[in-house]
Design an enzyme around this catalytic site. Structure first.
Site, PDB file in Angstrom:
ATOM      1  CG  ASP A 268      -1.688   1.249   1.442  1.00 59.89           C
ATOM      2  OD1 ASP A 268      -1.507   2.189   0.656  1.00 59.89           O
ATOM      3  OD2 ASP A 268      -2.487   1.306   2.383  1.00 59.89           O
ATOM      4  CD  GLU A 286      -3.815   4.135   2.061  1.00 61.94           C
ATOM      5  OE1 GLU A 286      -3.103   3.942   3.054  1.00 61.94           O
ATOM      6  OE2 GLU A 286      -3.694   5.125   1.324  1.00 61.94           O
ATOM      7  CD  GLU A 287      -9.050   5.589   0.324  1.00 58.22           C
ATOM      8  OE1 GLU A 287      -8.484   6.653   0.606  1.00 58.22           O
ATOM      9  OE2 GLU A 287      -8.844   4.979  -0.748  1.00 58.22           O
TER      10      GLU A 287
END
Length: 499
Positions: A268, A286-287
């Protein structure tokens, strides 16, 4: 217990209070949690009222939540959820979470007692603590948390019980769920609803079957100053003279990083704040990763923003949900719970065995168009030193920082290849998500490997490209600049077979 330095560093950011050197809940909070545990809350409206009662008992009323949070909780649990789902939530899941929160003080006390027996060997024979504490910037260290304690802490996030007024001062990201639910009401979207469904799936799962594993969260730092003990922050000369050969490069034009089956480190490489916009309106790579593995979010409690020479490694989280939908329209499809499937290879690190391996690393640096500098690549090298050099664990990564941050995907690709190679990783599995700018990546990577280039060779080409770009001498991407013949009128090169 109260005198412990580790506890003192994090106590102001925890919802519990101390009495006789032990954590506890105030009596009013205990009463509300018992009501929740007894199944006496039966709607989203009453749920948020219980949240407000708990916050008042903890003297948090002076720290206002998102204005639309009460409407968001009511909207999701009373309208978005079906009647059957809502009944299960309020009759089974919420009571289990209430009872889990009642046990949080004892879980914390056990944690600090047990970490005395889980210290790990440091430099010069010193024993390093693994206890929950603030892992501040430029302070390398590791924290071990049981999945049960993580579940209790994330329940605090759901109930918005963490004090937040002082968090921005030390660059800690948001941790309560009020903005997540409030934004669902303010500007409804299917993506935001599905983010919440992921979290709901997580709580449903842990309320029926609590995982028994341990997760480690480690802040890694490359010192800026050279010394004889640590790998230090390398300068441009280090990169330009590196004789390390480039590692194998695998291009995947489809598929997802989190679905890789090679046991590689999953990267990430996006936001300096762990989790990015996971608890806000963000809904890209990422979320999404944090939603399908919510245990990652507990790191947001005690890990402030990363500096240019830092990375965070997380080992042992479980994936609880999956999703469908195109990556640029993420979370547009049906979500379902995943059963726990440990990797076949058991990994040993820092004396802690984990059956499921995931490393989340991030950096604040983004690639400026037409300009490459040394510190942009050093973060990646720090990321990929997650485990012992020379092992067989590769790197699974993709177009990090190329969306909202506007990074150059071709340059980002090369930076990560250089860093992984320098860290002696055996391969990179690069997921392009079908990005048009990377359509020729496999062919270019194949050609580069056929030339037997070193890290230094590729670095120097990247610097030359950067200079040309900054002077306006070229306006094409790095791949076309390096190998223009494969872009001309559909022409293709005859490349050697490296198999």
């Amino acid at each position: 217990m109260e005198e412990r330095e580790e506890l003192q560093s994090i106590l102001a950011y925890l919802p519990v209070v101390m009495r006789c050197s032990s954590p506890f809940w105030p009596s009013q909070a205990v009463e509300t949690l018992r009501e929740l545990g007894g199944g006496r809350v039966n709607s989203g409206h009453h749920f948020f009222q219980a949240i407000s009662d708990l916050r008042n008992a903890l003297s948090l009323s002076s720290e206002p939540l998102a204005p639309s949070a009460p409407h968001g909780y009511a909207l999701f649990f009373d309208e978005v959820m079906s009647g059957e789902e809502s009944s299960k939530w309020f009759q089974e899941v919420l009571p289990a979470l209430g009872n889990l929160l009642l046990r949080l003080p004892s879980l914390l006390e056990s944690h600090y007692q047990n970490t005395d027996n889980m210290a790990i060997d440091g430099e010069a024979g010193a024993m390093l603590t693994t206890a929950l504490r603030l892992l501040d910037s430029q302070q390398p260290g590791i924290v071990f948390l049981t999945q049960e304690l993580i579940a209790a802490l994330l329940s605090c996030s759901l109930f918005c019980l963490f004090p937040v007024s002082d968090r921005p001062v030390i660059h800690l990201p948001m941790i309560n769920f009020d903005v997540l639910f409030g934004s669902l009401y303010d500007d409804y979207s299917q993506k935001q609803e599905n983010k919440i469904w992921c979290i709901v799936h997580y709580f449903q799962r842990i309320s029926s079957e609590m995982p028994k594993g341990i997760v480690s969260f480690e802040r890694k730092v490359l010192p800026f100053k050279n010394d004889s003990i640590h790998i230090s922050y390398p300068d441009a000369n280090f990169w330009s003279t590196s004789a390390i050969p480039l590692c194998r490069f695998e291009v995947h034009s489809s598929g997802l990083i989190e679905d890789q089956s090679s046991g590689a480190v999953e990267v990430d490489f996006a936001n300096k704040y762990l989790g990015g916009g996971a608890l806000g309106r963000g809904c890209v790579q990422e979320e999404i990763r944090f939603m399908v593995s919510p245990e990652l979010m507990v790191g947001m409690l005690f890990l402030p923003a990363m500096a240019d020479n830092e990375a965070i490694e997380i080992v042992g989280v479980e994936r609880f949900s999956s999703y469908t939908g195109e990556i640029n329209k993420a979370f547009c499809g049906f979500l379902y719970q995943c059963k726990y499937q440990p990797y076949q290879k058991i990994l040993q690190e820092n004396g802690c065995t984990s059956a499921l391996f995931y490393a989340a690393t991030s950096t604040s640096m983004e690639t400026d168009e037409g300009e490459i500098s040394n510190h942009k690549i050093t973060n990646s090298q720090n990321d990929y030193h997650g485990m012992d050099q020379g092992n067989n664990i590769g790197v699974a990564t993709g177009n990090w920082g190329c969306g909202a941050f506007g990074g150059d995907p071709e340059v980002k690709t090369i930076i990560q290849w250089l860093a992984a190679s320098q860290a002696l990783r055996p391969f990179i599995a690069y997921y392009t998500f079908g990005l048009e700018a990377l359509q020729s990546l496999d062919e270019v990577a194949h050609w580069i490997l056929s030339q037997r280039w070193t890290v230094g060779d590729l670095w120097n080409m990247l610097i030359e490209y950067s200079i040309n770009r900054s002077k306006g001498e070229t306006n094409v991407g790095f791949l076309q600049w390096l190998l223009p013949s494969i872009y001309g009128h559909g022409a293709r090169m005859d490349l050697p077979n490296l198999a």
